[in-house]
Design a protein around this motif. Sequence first.
Motif, PDB file in Angstrom:
ATOM      1  N   UNK A  24      16.978  -5.464  -0.356  1.00  0.00           N
ATOM      2  CA  UNK A  24      17.093  -4.037  -0.078  1.00  0.00           C
ATOM      3  C   UNK A  24      15.726  -3.366  -0.053  1.00  0.00           C
ATOM      4  N   UNK A  25      14.881  -3.724  -1.019  1.00  0.00           N
ATOM      5  CA  UNK A  25      13.570  -3.098  -1.108  1.00  0.00           C
ATOM      6  C   UNK A  25      12.686  -3.466   0.067  1.00  0.00           C
ATOM      7  N   UNK A  26      12.830  -4.687   0.590  1.00  0.00           N
ATOM      8  CA  UNK A  26      12.046  -5.098   1.753  1.00  0.00           C
ATOM      9  C   UNK A  26      12.412  -4.283   2.985  1.00  0.00           C
ATOM     10  N   UNK A  27      13.711  -4.020   3.162  1.00  0.00           N
ATOM     11  CA  UNK A  27      14.157  -3.195   4.288  1.00  0.00           C
ATOM     12  C   UNK A  27      13.634  -1.775   4.139  1.00  0.00           C
ATOM     13  N   UNK A  28      13.718  -1.235   2.937  1.00  0.00           N
ATOM     14  CA  UNK A  28      13.223   0.120   2.694  1.00  0.00           C
ATOM     15  C   UNK A  28      11.728   0.203   2.969  1.00  0.00           C
ATOM     16  N   UNK A  29      10.968  -0.761   2.484  1.00  0.00           N
ATOM     17  CA  UNK A  29       9.524  -0.750   2.701  1.00  0.00           C
ATOM     18  C   UNK A  29       9.194  -0.808   4.188  1.00  0.00           C
ATOM     19  N   UNK A  30       9.923  -1.614   4.921  1.00  0.00           N
ATOM     20  CA  UNK A  30       9.712  -1.719   6.368  1.00  0.00           C
ATOM     21  C   UNK A  30       9.931  -0.368   7.042  1.00  0.00           C
ATOM     22  N   UNK A  31      10.964   0.345   6.640  1.00  0.00           N
ATOM     23  CA  UNK A  31      11.268   1.637   7.259  1.00  0.00           C
ATOM     24  C   UNK A  31      10.276   2.717   6.840  1.00  0.00           C
ATOM     25  N   UNK A  32       9.763   2.632   5.613  1.00  0.00           N
ATOM     26  CA  UNK A  32       8.751   3.598   5.178  1.00  0.00           C
ATOM     27  C   UNK A  32       7.436   3.377   5.914  1.00  0.00           C
TER      28      UNK A  32
END
Length: 225
Positions: A24-32
């Motif tokens: 989940x955190x990897x997806x969030x970081x990608x979007x940020x």
Amino acid sequence: MTRPKFSAVLFDCDGVLVDSESITNSVLREMLIELGWNISQEECISIFIGKALKDQWEPILVHTGVRIDEQWIAEFRQRRDIALRKNLQAIPGVLDAVKRISTLYGDKLACATGADRAKVEMQLSITEIAPFFGNQVYSGMEYAQSKPAPDVYLAAASGLSVDPRQAAVVEDTVTGVSAGVAAGATVFGYCPGGPISSTKEELLTAGATEVFTSMDQLPGLLAQD
């Protein structure tokens, strides 16, 4: 004869039952990063792990100038769920641990998460943990306040018809431990180590009664001879 030590056991989901946080955190970081915030993995973990994304709009606004809205969060959830369906696994040893705890506690088990209901139900289904909880799944997003407020744990205790002060909570983050403590429960902190994990000291400072490092330890912590 081994007996239950508490009236019920209330489990967090992410990081306790399922190994989802890094995904989940990897997806969030990608979007940020797409928004223009060149955020490191470590910083993304520190700011967002264990917290409801909708409540963390301010640091995103400060670093990107974008006030995230429901449409942005919906896209995040869509991309997150694709990644989870592809890569999600149960926490090592948790299926056996929950099975043993279920044998001891019967139907006095609940899953109380800060995540949205669709996500947690999908994750429990993928990892085959869902049958242990039945309809006793609670999402903090459905109450006035999510963790670190105690609302979701109070709701779970009420749903099981137990006094939250007689319940055990299993958590892996400072935010979650704080929620369990605020509900009056005895909190056990799971600390497997690694970049996603809160430290033993952090969990104890937040109010965890005891910290354990492997799921095979948990049934013994919840039982008494």
